[in-house]
Design an enzyme around this catalytic site. Structure first.
Site, PDB file in Angstrom:
ATOM      1  CG  PHE A 128      -1.598   1.553   1.564  1.00 42.92           C
ATOM      2  CD1 PHE A 128      -2.966   1.159   0.190  1.00 42.92           C
ATOM      3  CD2 PHE A 128      -1.767   2.425   2.071  1.00 42.92           C
ATOM      4  CE1 PHE A 128      -3.723   2.247  -0.100  1.00 42.92           C
ATOM      5  CE2 PHE A 128      -2.855   3.292   2.129  1.00 42.92           C
ATOM      6  CZ  PHE A 128      -3.651   3.696   1.266  1.00 42.92           C
ATOM      7  CG  ASP A 215       5.379   3.877   1.384  1.00 46.21           C
ATOM      8  OD1 ASP A 215       5.521   4.085   2.828  1.00 46.21           O
ATOM      9  OD2 ASP A 215       4.783   3.259   1.130  1.00 46.21           O
ATOM     10  CE  LYS A 244      -0.412   5.722   7.838  1.00 49.09           C
ATOM     11  NZ  LYS A 244      -0.179   5.175   6.905  1.00 49.09           N
TER      12      LYS A 244
HETATM   13  C1  LIG Z   1      -1.225   5.006   4.858  1.00 53.68           C
HETATM   14  C2  LIG Z   1       0.074   4.805   3.871  1.00 53.68           C
HETATM   15  C3  LIG Z   1       0.805   5.571   3.331  1.00 53.68           C
HETATM   16  C4  LIG Z   1      -0.012   6.908   2.662  1.00 53.68           C
HETATM   17  O1  LIG Z   1      -0.108   7.924   3.419  1.00 53.68           O
HETATM   18  P1  LIG Z   1      -1.146   9.265   3.498  1.00 53.68           P
HETATM   19  O2  LIG Z   1      -1.059   9.780   4.502  1.00 53.68           O
HETATM   20  O3  LIG Z   1      -2.774   8.479   3.809  1.00 53.68           O
HETATM   21  O4  LIG Z   1      -1.650   9.279   2.067  1.00 53.68           O
HETATM   22  C5  LIG Z   1       1.951   5.259   2.470  1.00 53.68           C
HETATM   23  N1  LIG Z   1       2.024   3.857   2.636  1.00 53.68           N
HETATM   24  C6  LIG Z   1       2.081   2.823   3.452  1.00 53.68           C
HETATM   25  C7  LIG Z   1       3.423   1.993   4.037  1.00 53.68           C
HETATM   26  C8  LIG Z   1       1.224   3.759   4.688  1.00 53.68           C
HETATM   27  O5  LIG Z   1       1.113   3.090   5.703  1.00 53.68           O
END
Ligand SMILES: *Cc1c(COP(=O)(O)O)cnc(C)c1O
Length: 391
Positions: A128, A215, A244
Site C-alpha cells: 500500500f 516506503d 504518519k
Molecule cells: C498510510 C500509508 C501511505 C499513505 O499515506 P497518506 O498520508 O494516507 O497519503 C503510504 N504508504 C504506507 C506504507 C502507509 O502506511
C-alpha cells in the site's frame, strides 16, 4: 449529520472529543485505550505536552510563508532527519501519498538521466503506497485501484519477500530503474520479510544501478524499535518516504534521498504550497526531540518484545490463530478466518484496534504506552480473540 460528507469511509459510530497519552474520550465521555494511534500517526500519544507547546507557540508566531522564501525550521528538520537516517536531502510534502509521488518522480527523472525513455519501478503484491493515481497504481491491492482505470504505466509487480522474482525482472527488463517496497507491509497485514530481503534488494539495485526506495510511512519514526525499519538490516536505501508519525497528527510527509537520487530534483521540477511550512516543521522537530529525550525508540523495541511474549503466552496454540508477528510496535495477529467484527467488539470493551487484510488483527500502539498499559491491551485483545474464535 454527515449528509454533506462524501461517503469515502465506512465509519464506526463513535466520535472522540479529547485525548491524553494513550487514552481517548468519546462524546459520551467514555474512555478508550488507543492501541492504533490513528493508524500509526500519534506515536507520542494524544496531546503530548511537547508537541502541544510547539504547535501553540508556532501558531502564535508564524504558520505559513511559502517555499518562495527560505524556511529555517524546514532546514532544521531536514538536518535532523538526515542525521538520524543517513540520507542527504529532504523534500517535504503534506501526506504519505505525496511523499511517494516525490519518490516516483525522482525515479523517473533518474531513469531519463540514464537515457531510459519509459522508466519502470518494481513494486510488490499486497503493498500500500497511497490513494493518488500513481500511488494507487503502485499499490498491490485491487480494491484501491478498482474503478480508477486507466492506471499509470511504468510499474512492474512482483511477489513480496521474493528476491528471485526481482532478479528475474532484472534479467529481462531494460526499463526498470527502481524498486519501491515497504520494509514491513502495514495495510497488507503486517508482513515481515526474511532478514536478508532488504540487503538482497540493495545488492540487486547496486548491480543494476537501480534506486532502492523504501516506503517507511508506517514503519518509520521509531515504530519498529529503530528510527527506520531499514536500520534492522545493513542497508541504507537511496530514497525513503515518511509521513504518519512525523508530525504526531499535524499533516507532514517527507521524501528523503541520498547520493545521485538526492540531486534529481532541481528548481521547477517539483513543489508543494503547504509542504514543509513552519507550523508542520515545528511540530515534527518537537516529535524528533521527544523521541530522543524520552528514549522512546529503545522503549518501543522493549515494548515490542513484551507484546510478542504476551500474545504468544496468551494465544499460541489457540485453534484459529494462524500466526503472531511483530517488528517492534507493528503487531499483527493472523486468524484463519475474516475477523472484521472484532473491531466493534473491541470498541465495546473500550479498546481501539484494527483489522487489515481481512483476517489480521493489527495493533499500532503509541510509543509512549507503558508496560502496564501494554499488559492491559494484551489481556483485552487476547480475550476478545479467544471468544471470537470460540464463537
Ligand atoms: C498510510 C500509508 C501511505 C499513505 O499515506 P497518506 O498520508 O494516507 O497519503 C503510504 N504508504 C504506507 C506504507 C502507509 O502506511
Amino acid at each position: 449529520m454527515a449528509d454533506h460528507i462524501m461517503s469515502t469511509y465506512n465509519r464506526l459510530p463513535i466520535q472522540f472529543e479529547r485525548g491524553e497519552g494513550i487514552w481517548l474520550w468519546d462524546s459520551e465521555d467514555r474512555q478508550y485505550l488507543d492501541a492504533l494511534s490513528g493508524i500509526a500517526v500519534c506515536g507520542l500519544g494524544h496531546a503530548h505536552p511537547a508537541v502541544t507547546r510547539a504547535i501553540a507557540e508556532q501558531a502564535g508566531r508564524l504558520v505559513h510563508t511559502s517555499n518562495l522564501y527560505g524556511i529555517a525550521l524546514q532546514e532544521q528538520l531536514a538536518d535532523k532527519l538526515s542525521e538520524v537516517s543517513g540520507m542527504d536531502r529532504v523534500f517535504f510534502s503534506n501526506s504519505g501519498a505525496e511523499a511517494n509521488e516525490a519518490a516516483i518522480k525522482i525515479a523517473r527523472l533518474y531513469g531519463h538521466s540514464r537515457g531510459i525513455d519509459n522508466p519502470a519501478i518494481i513494486v510488490t503484491d499486497r503493498s500500500f503506497h497511497g490513494r493518488t493515481m500513481a500511488t494507487l497504481t503502485a499499490s498491490g491491492n485491487r480494491k484501491v485501484q478498482a474503478g480508477f482505470e486507466p492506471l499509470l504505466p511504468g510499474f512492474v509487480r512482483v511477489p513480496y519477500n521474493d528476491l528471485d522474482a526481482i532478479r528475474t525482472v532484472a534479467e529481462n527488463s531494460n526499463e526498470v530503474v527502481a524498486v519501491l517496497v515497504e520494509p514491513v507491509q502495514g495495510e497488507g497485514g503486517i508482513n515481515i520479510p526474511d532478514s536478508g530481503y532488504l540487503d538482497g534488494i540493495r545488492t540487486i539495485c547496486d548491480d543494476k544501478q537501480w534506486l532502492m526506495m523504501l516506503d517507511e510511512i508506517q514503519s518509520g519514526m521509531g515504530r519498529t524499535g529503530k528510527w527506520f525499519a531499514y536500520q534492522h538490516s545493513n542497508t541504507v536505501p537511496d530514497v525513503a518516504t515518511l509521513a504518519k508519525a512525523l508530525g504526531n497528527g499535524v499533516p507532514i510527509g517527507a521524501c528523503l534521498a541520498r547520493g545521485r537520487a538526492a540531486e534529481m530534483m532541481q528548481p521547477g521540477t517539483h513543489g508543494s504550497t503547504f509542504g514543509g511550512n513552519p507550523l508542520a516543521c515545528r511540530a515534527a522537530i518537537a516529535v524528533l526531540e521527544t523521541l530522543e529525550q524520552e528514549e522512546l525508540i529503545e522503549h518501543a523495541a522493549a515494548l515490542g518484545e513484551r507484546f510478542q511474549q504476551g500474545f504468544r503466552d496468551a494465544l499460541s496454540g489457540v485453534a484459529g490463530v494462524t500466526e503472531i508477528r511483530n517488528l517492534g510496535l507493528m503487531i499483527g495477529i493472523e486468524l484463519d478466518r475474516p475477523c472484521g467484527e472484532l473491531v466493534s467488539q473491541a470498541i465495546d470493551q473500550g479498546v481501539l484496534i484494527n483489522v487489515t487484510a481481512e483476517r489480521v488483527v493489527r495493533l499500532l500502539p503509541p510509543l509512549v504506552t507503558t508496560s502496564k498499559q501494554a499488559d492491559i491491551i494484551i489481556e483485552h485483545v487476547s480475550k476478545l480473540i479467544r471468544e471470537f474464535l470460540a464463537g
